[in-house]
Design a protein around this motif. Structure first.
Motif, PDB file in Angstrom:
ATOM      1  N   ARG A  73       0.682  -1.312  -0.071  1.00 17.22           N
ATOM      2  CA  ARG A  73      -0.069  -0.043  -0.089  1.00 17.22           C
ATOM      3  C   ARG A  73       0.935   1.384  -0.101  1.00 17.22           C
ATOM      4  NH1 ARG A  73      -5.969   1.362   2.446  1.00 17.22           N
ATOM      5  NH2 ARG A  73      -5.865   3.456   2.215  1.00 17.22           N
ATOM      6  N   LEU A  74       1.870   1.486   0.725  1.00 16.07           N
ATOM      7  CA  LEU A  74       2.721   2.639   0.611  1.00 16.07           C
ATOM      8  C   LEU A  74       3.760   2.479  -0.174  1.00 16.07           C
ATOM      9  CD1 LEU A  74       3.563   3.092   4.416  1.00 16.07           C
ATOM     10  CD2 LEU A  74       1.927   4.105   3.129  1.00 16.07           C
ATOM     11  N   GLN A  75       3.750   1.493  -1.282  1.00 12.86           N
ATOM     12  CA  GLN A  75       4.441   1.474  -2.496  1.00 12.86           C
ATOM     13  C   GLN A  75       5.977   1.425  -2.212  1.00 12.86           C
ATOM     14  OE1 GLN A  75       2.337   4.072  -5.438  1.00 12.86           O
ATOM     15  NE2 GLN A  75       1.045   4.485  -3.508  1.00 12.86           N
ATOM     16  N   GLN A  76       6.654   1.034  -1.145  1.00 12.64           N
ATOM     17  CA  GLN A  76       8.056   1.080  -0.934  1.00 12.64           C
ATOM     18  C   GLN A  76       8.645  -0.386  -1.368  1.00 12.64           C
ATOM     19  OE1 GLN A  76       7.723   2.380   3.137  1.00 12.64           O
ATOM     20  NE2 GLN A  76       8.216   4.596   2.698  1.00 12.64           N
ATOM     21  N   HIS A  77       7.772  -1.222  -1.542  1.00 10.48           N
ATOM     22  CA  HIS A  77       8.140  -2.662  -1.747  1.00 10.48           C
ATOM     23  C   HIS A  77       7.302  -3.224  -2.740  1.00 10.48           C
ATOM     24  CE1 HIS A  77       9.050  -6.940  -1.127  1.00 10.48           C
ATOM     25  NE2 HIS A  77      10.240  -6.523  -0.986  1.00 10.48           N
ATOM     26  N   GLY A  78       7.728  -3.944  -3.876  1.00  8.74           N
ATOM     27  CA  GLY A  78       7.077  -4.444  -4.776  1.00  8.74           C
ATOM     28  C   GLY A  78       7.415  -5.819  -5.297  1.00  8.74           C
ATOM     29  N   LEU A  79       6.876  -6.582  -6.061  1.00 10.00           N
ATOM     30  CA  LEU A  79       7.379  -7.955  -6.689  1.00 10.00           C
ATOM     31  C   LEU A  79       6.886  -7.972  -8.024  1.00 10.00           C
ATOM     32  CD1 LEU A  79       5.993 -10.313  -3.785  1.00 10.00           C
ATOM     33  CD2 LEU A  79       8.196  -9.306  -4.110  1.00 10.00           C
ATOM     34  N   VAL A  80       7.763  -8.532  -8.841  1.00  8.32           N
ATOM     35  CA  VAL A  80       7.452  -8.851 -10.326  1.00  8.32           C
ATOM     36  C   VAL A  80       7.349 -10.396  -9.974  1.00  8.32           C
ATOM     37  CG1 VAL A  80       8.293  -9.234 -12.564  1.00  8.32           C
ATOM     38  CG2 VAL A  80       8.761  -7.194 -11.068  1.00  8.32           C
ATOM     39  N   LEU A  81       6.024 -10.759 -10.388  1.00  7.60           N
ATOM     40  CA  LEU A  81       5.504 -12.277 -10.455  1.00  7.60           C
ATOM     41  C   LEU A  81       5.277 -12.826 -11.847  1.00  7.60           C
ATOM     42  CD1 LEU A  81       3.116 -11.865  -7.586  1.00  7.60           C
ATOM     43  CD2 LEU A  81       5.256 -12.494  -7.362  1.00  7.60           C
ATOM     44  N   SER A  82       5.736 -13.979 -11.949  1.00  7.30           N
ATOM     45  CA  SER A  82       5.428 -14.653 -13.482  1.00  7.30           C
ATOM     46  C   SER A  82       4.101 -15.588 -12.840  1.00  7.30           C
ATOM     47  CB  SER A  82       6.595 -15.380 -13.826  1.00  7.30           C
ATOM     48  OG  SER A  82       6.742 -16.739 -12.900  1.00  7.30           O
ATOM     49  N   VAL A  83       3.298 -15.681 -13.925  1.00  5.13           N
ATOM     50  CA  VAL A  83       1.848 -16.350 -13.557  1.00  5.13           C
ATOM     51  C   VAL A  83       1.873 -17.833 -14.469  1.00  5.13           C
ATOM     52  CG1 VAL A  83      -0.702 -16.286 -13.801  1.00  5.13           C
ATOM     53  CG2 VAL A  83       0.748 -14.181 -13.209  1.00  5.13           C
ATOM     54  N   ASP A  84       1.303 -18.787 -13.650  1.00  4.53           N
ATOM     55  CA  ASP A  84       1.312 -19.928 -14.379  1.00  4.53           C
ATOM     56  C   ASP A  84      -0.014 -19.960 -14.952  1.00  4.53           C
ATOM     57  OD1 ASP A  84       0.628 -22.692 -15.368  1.00  4.53           O
ATOM     58  OD2 ASP A  84       1.824 -23.510 -13.689  1.00  4.53           O
ATOM     59  N   PRO A  85      -0.412 -19.910 -16.471  1.00  6.45           N
ATOM     60  CA  PRO A  85      -1.698 -19.892 -16.878  1.00  6.45           C
ATOM     61  C   PRO A  85      -2.569 -21.019 -16.695  1.00  6.45           C
ATOM     62  CG  PRO A  85      -0.129 -19.573 -18.688  1.00  6.45           C
ATOM     63  CD  PRO A  85       0.619 -19.920 -17.510  1.00  6.45           C
ATOM     64  N   ARG A  86      -1.994 -22.051 -16.421  1.00  4.32           N
ATOM     65  CA  ARG A  86      -3.024 -23.359 -16.067  1.00  4.32           C
ATOM     66  C   ARG A  86      -3.739 -23.472 -14.726  1.00  4.32           C
ATOM     67  NH1 ARG A  86       1.453 -27.617 -16.582  1.00  4.32           N
ATOM     68  NH2 ARG A  86       2.601 -25.824 -15.484  1.00  4.32           N
ATOM     69  N   THR A  87      -2.428 -22.876 -13.664  1.00  2.00           N
ATOM     70  CA  THR A  87      -3.285 -22.773 -12.471  1.00  2.00           C
ATOM     71  C   THR A  87      -3.491 -21.423 -11.585  1.00  2.00           C
ATOM     72  OG1 THR A  87      -0.973 -22.857 -11.370  1.00  2.00           O
ATOM     73  CG2 THR A  87      -2.025 -24.869 -12.032  1.00  2.00           C
ATOM     74  N   GLY A  88      -2.841 -20.593 -12.158  1.00  2.00           N
ATOM     75  CA  GLY A  88      -2.772 -18.994 -11.642  1.00  2.00           C
ATOM     76  C   GLY A  88      -1.970 -18.582 -10.550  1.00  2.00           C
ATOM     77  N   GLU A  89      -1.201 -19.754 -10.375  1.00  2.00           N
ATOM     78  CA  GLU A  89      -0.242 -19.659  -9.291  1.00  2.00           C
ATOM     79  C   GLU A  89       1.099 -18.642  -9.852  1.00  2.00           C
ATOM     80  OE1 GLU A  89      -0.399 -20.778  -6.231  1.00  2.00           O
ATOM     81  OE2 GLU A  89      -2.359 -21.515  -6.824  1.00  2.00           O
ATOM     82  N   THR A  90       1.376 -18.002  -8.686  1.00  2.00           N
ATOM     83  CA  THR A  90       2.499 -17.076  -9.080  1.00  2.00           C
ATOM     84  C   THR A  90       3.966 -17.250  -8.507  1.00  2.00           C
ATOM     85  OG1 THR A  90       2.021 -15.686  -7.265  1.00  2.00           O
ATOM     86  CG2 THR A  90       1.100 -15.113  -9.593  1.00  2.00           C
TER      87      THR A  90
END
Length: 481
Positions: free
Chosen positions: A54-71
């Motif tokens: 929420r305070l935008q001081q930390h973030g993640l770049v995530l890959s998504v598995d299109p079959r399961t939606g897991e990141t």
């Protein structure tokens, strides 16, 4: 009005993968910890998303598995002030690496760069603004991989660069595709490159079409030509080298002292001092009415360096107002025809807040001001924008009070200067309550002001209202300056 004001609950955002046969897969990430979904990109290599706290001081770049939606985490983004992702990133490169935009802030560097799996792709001399897309072999000179919009040393200009991402002994290869002064934007598809160029030398944006390094066409503009050519003088002033500009009346005679109109915006994410003719047409109209028009991009605006932008963290008011005042004094040292005993200020939205702040805090400099759709109490503005710069209201009440025009207006009037407040009554960005509350506070403390409510208008004027407002504003400044 459903509006996520600072400190309040945000809208809940979810992400889903749908196929054409009605299949539905939910994408899973820790939405409670990372409520902001900043970007979604799907190309070869699969989907990539960016999420922020929420305070935008930390973030993640995530890959998504299109079959399961897991990141799965591909990269972490962190900054003690706020994370500022580069437009067009993250994305997969042809060799499978993940392209991420971010800051290079060590070993003396202060740059906005591109990285591929942590490896630097662009030199610190480039301020990267956007990754436009991937270029096929034959588009432009050589066989570049990426088309990038960036500035190099001069924030008022933007150029196109090709970035070859293949790893070689000499590192990444960067080649400029535009060199003429001005502001250049691009679009790319397959082996075709479109280049849009605007400058101070001609009206409008001119588009040229390229293939294999050769121009194959142009897109003709049928827009009406402006009746006059503005004449801004672009400079860098004060010890912070603030981008600034001065316009004189077209019939100005050197040695004739002129009242000054400081016409500003000053907010994050936006520049006013650009090397494009369109940016100065309206300001030349003001100058021709008998004013020296001054515009300054204070710290907090983009294009110079990350530290230049982010120094406003938790102290927006002090930094931006100090920069405007210092730049005004520095310009007067270079331009003796600027009469600093007669200074007016005008702005809209963030610029409206800044205009009100200037008149209330520095009445010895600013003799009157026009505040259009101003943010007068940051408690009332939206979560993502406000909290990025000022934090949460519950944790930083003093910061919010320090930035409130209503708090300042409630103080004893002293050397009060007249303010003209303008606000659309249907504004769904800066709600009309901002101006109504400020007017009540100004009235209670005996400060002179006027209010123009625009019935049915939203955040920006349209339908000819803006043209009529200019005449009203000009009359106000003439009477009070």
């Amino acid at each position: 009005m459903a509006y996520p004001y600072a400190g309040a609950a945000n809208a809940e955002v979810t992400l889903h993968l749908l196929d054409l046969d009605g299949g539905w897969v939910d994408v899973h990430w820790d939405r409670e910890t990372y409520p902001y979904l900043v970007s979604v990109h799907w190309a070869e290599g699969g989907p990539l998303i960016t999420v922020l706290r929420r305070l935008q001081q930390h973030g993640l770049v995530l890959s998504v598995d299109p079959r399961t939606g897991e990141t799965q985490v591909h990269a972490e983004l962190a900054d003690p002030r706020w994370v500022e992702p580069v437009l067009g990133t993250p994305s997969h490169l042809p060799d499978g690496r993940v392209l991420v935009g971010g800051e290079l802030a060590h070993d003396g560097y202060d740059a906005r760069c591109l990285f591929a799996d942590g490896t630097l792709l662009t030199p610190p001399s480039l301020y990267v603004r956007r990754v436009v897309g991937r270029m096929s072999a034959g588009a432009g000179a050589g066989s570049p991989d990426l088309l990038v919009e960036a500035s190099e040393g001069e924030p008022s200009e933007q150029h196109l660069f090709r970035v070859r991402t293949a790893i070689g002994a000499g590192g990444a290869e960067i080649r400029p595709l535009t060199t003429a002064p001005g502001w250049h934007v691009g679009a790319v598809g397959g082996d075709v490159l479109a280049v849009g160029s605007a400058s101070l030398d001609r009206a409008g944006t001119h588009w040229s079409i390229w293939r294999a390094g050769k121009q194959i066409g142009a897109i003709t503009s049928y827009a009406a030509k402006p009746p006059y050519s503005p004449r801004p003088m672009l400079e860098r002033v004060a010890d912070r080298r603030l981008p600034a500009a001065v316009l004189y009346p077209r019939n100005h005679v050197t040695g004739r002292r002129l009242p000054v109109l400081l016409d500003i915006y000053g907010g994050p994410g936006h520049q006013e001092v650009l090397a494009t003719r369109a940016r100065w047409l309206e300001r030349q109209w003001w100058a021709d009415a008998g004013y020296a028009v001054v515009t300054v991009d204070n710290r907090g605006t983009p294009g110079v360096a990350p530290s230049f932008e982010k120094v406003i963290h938790r102290r927006v008011a002090d930094v931006v107002l100090t920069d405007q005042v210092d730049a005004l004094a520095a310009l007067a040292g270079k331009h003796p025809d600027l009469d600093l005993d007669r200074v007016a200020i005008r702005g809209w939205s963030f610029g409206g807040w800044l205009a009100g702040l200037a008149v209330l805090r520095r009445p010895e400099i600013f003799k009157c001001g026009i505040a259009g759709a101003p943010v007068t109490d940051w408690h009332l503005y939206d979560t993502a924008y406000t909290e990025r710069y000022l934090g949460l209201p519950s944790e930083n009440p003093d910061v919010y009070a320090h930035h409130s025009l209503i708090e300042i207006a409630a103080e004893p009037a002293g050397d009060a200067r007249p303010l003209l407040l303008i606000h659309g009554m249907a504004d769904d960005n800066v709600v009309a309550a901002h101006t109504l509350r400020l007017s009540a506070a100004l009235l209670a403390s005996g400060r002179p002001h006027s209010v123009i409510p625009l019935t049915g208008a939203t955040h920006m004027t349209s339908g000819g209202i803006g043209e009529q407002l200019l005449r009203v504003e000009l009359d106000f400044i003439r009477r009070n300056l």
